[in-house]
Design a protein around this motif. Sequence first.
Motif, PDB file in Angstrom:
ATOM      1  N   VAL A  49     -15.854  14.326  -2.642  1.00 14.53           N
ATOM      2  CA  VAL A  49     -14.950  13.590  -1.752  1.00 14.53           C
ATOM      3  C   VAL A  49     -15.198  12.098  -1.988  1.00 14.53           C
ATOM      4  O   VAL A  49     -16.321  11.606  -1.785  1.00 14.53           O
ATOM      5  N   ILE A  50     -14.199  11.386  -2.431  1.00  9.39           N
ATOM      6  CA  ILE A  50     -14.356   9.937  -2.657  1.00  9.39           C
ATOM      7  C   ILE A  50     -13.418   9.199  -1.720  1.00  9.39           C
ATOM      8  O   ILE A  50     -12.211   9.471  -1.675  1.00  9.39           O
ATOM      9  N   ASP A  51     -14.007   8.269  -0.963  1.00 13.68           N
ATOM     10  CA  ASP A  51     -13.254   7.515   0.039  1.00 13.68           C
ATOM     11  C   ASP A  51     -13.047   6.075  -0.414  1.00 13.68           C
ATOM     12  O   ASP A  51     -14.002   5.379  -0.758  1.00 13.68           O
ATOM     13  N   THR A  52     -11.790   5.632  -0.410  1.00 15.99           N
ATOM     14  CA  THR A  52     -11.514   4.235  -0.733  1.00 15.99           C
ATOM     15  C   THR A  52     -10.426   3.723   0.215  1.00 15.99           C
ATOM     16  O   THR A  52     -10.133   4.372   1.215  1.00 15.99           O
ATOM     17  N   ALA A  53      -9.872   2.557  -0.069  1.00 15.18           N
ATOM     18  CA  ALA A  53      -8.843   1.989   0.806  1.00 15.18           C
ATOM     19  C   ALA A  53      -8.135   0.868   0.070  1.00 15.18           C
ATOM     20  O   ALA A  53      -8.742   0.188  -0.769  1.00 15.18           O
ATOM     21  N   GLU A  54      -6.858   0.679   0.418  1.00 18.25           N
ATOM     22  CA  GLU A  54      -6.137  -0.432  -0.221  1.00 18.25           C
ATOM     23  C   GLU A  54      -6.800  -1.763   0.115  1.00 18.25           C
ATOM     24  O   GLU A  54      -6.768  -2.713  -0.643  1.00 18.25           O
ATOM     25  N   MET A  55      -7.448  -1.798   1.281  1.00 17.19           N
ATOM     26  CA  MET A  55      -8.066  -3.050   1.714  1.00 17.19           C
ATOM     27  C   MET A  55      -9.302  -3.437   0.893  1.00 17.19           C
ATOM     28  O   MET A  55      -9.587  -4.615   0.721  1.00 17.19           O
ATOM     29  N   TYR A  56     -10.041  -2.449   0.404  1.00 18.82           N
ATOM     30  CA  TYR A  56     -11.321  -2.756  -0.239  1.00 18.82           C
ATOM     31  C   TYR A  56     -11.115  -3.591  -1.504  1.00 18.82           C
ATOM     32  O   TYR A  56     -10.560  -3.119  -2.499  1.00 18.82           O
TER      33      TYR A  56
END
Length: 285
Positions: A49-56
């Motif tokens: 499970v890899i968590d990212t975000a447009e904000m990062y």
Amino acid sequence: MSISRTIQLPDGTEIPALGQGTWWMGDEAHLRHQEIEALRRGVELGLTVIDTAEMYGDGNSEQLVGEAIADCRESVFLVSKFLPNHASGAELQQSLEQSLQRLQTDYLDLYLLHWRGNIPLQQTVLDLEQLRSDGVIKRWGVSNFDVCDMKELLACDGGDNCQANQVLYHLGSRGIEFDLKPFLVANQIPLMAYSPLAQAGRLREEVLASDTLRQVADVHDADPFQIMLAWSIRDHNTLAIPKSGNVVHVERNAKAGSIELSESQLQMLDQAFIPPNHKMPLDII
Ligand code: NDP
């Protein structure tokens, strides 16, 4: 290798209870290779499970993740988040398209509203449901939602399709145990614990200074970070997403997936890190 402990999403999908966070990754050119190696090693070890975000890093993190998983996309359960001001209509569509492009994929496994903004929840839910039926996201959820927000969400048409709530949770920040955590269990909505290692700084130092934490770690021939992770996923409804750009740390984090804390060890930790006995404001970063 795989992570033995898993959680089940409301739609029946089973995923490992430990994954990988990516905040602050992809920002420094000289760390890029090492960060990609760390993420890939994590996937190899079952931290899929890899968590990212447009904000990062304004997309830097998604870009790095895209590069890291380009040849193993199908083994990854990919999570990204959109900003509250992009939470409907053309903005949401555009955010998703840009995220998919950076991530070099044509779908997300889970798409989360990063935190609550001014756009009515019902509108966001309808648009997310549309993206889901288009097949560009497999499922959606929320982040930084307290009990009142969750209640409002579940009252929306389609709101009960929410698959997760991602909130801050670690040994040094247990406020959600008073009401949000039991609420999520009762509604069978998984909790994604962010900053499960207390990120960095003074609070983390305070947690790590605990003799009890050290004692429990010694019994398991583990380090305090591994106990923090094992503790955070102890209830079978929580998935923790520690961030690491260091292969050695990633290997240790993966091992935490097979540490079972005994009742007496959990009680010792309760004495050192007292659970809440009243409503606490939701901790956020
Ligand atoms: P974490 O609690 O995961 O801590 C990350 C820090 O711990 C890094 O400095 C990392 O350094 C270090 N670390 C990781 N593993 C080990 C280890 N085994 N031993 C020693 N140090 C270790 O903090 P984050 O805030 O990054 O939270 C995790 C993820 O949660 C984020 O990356 C992001 O994906 C998500 N998040 C979501 C938020 C939201 O609003 N929805 C807000 C904040 C985070 P190193 O890289 O050197 O290993």
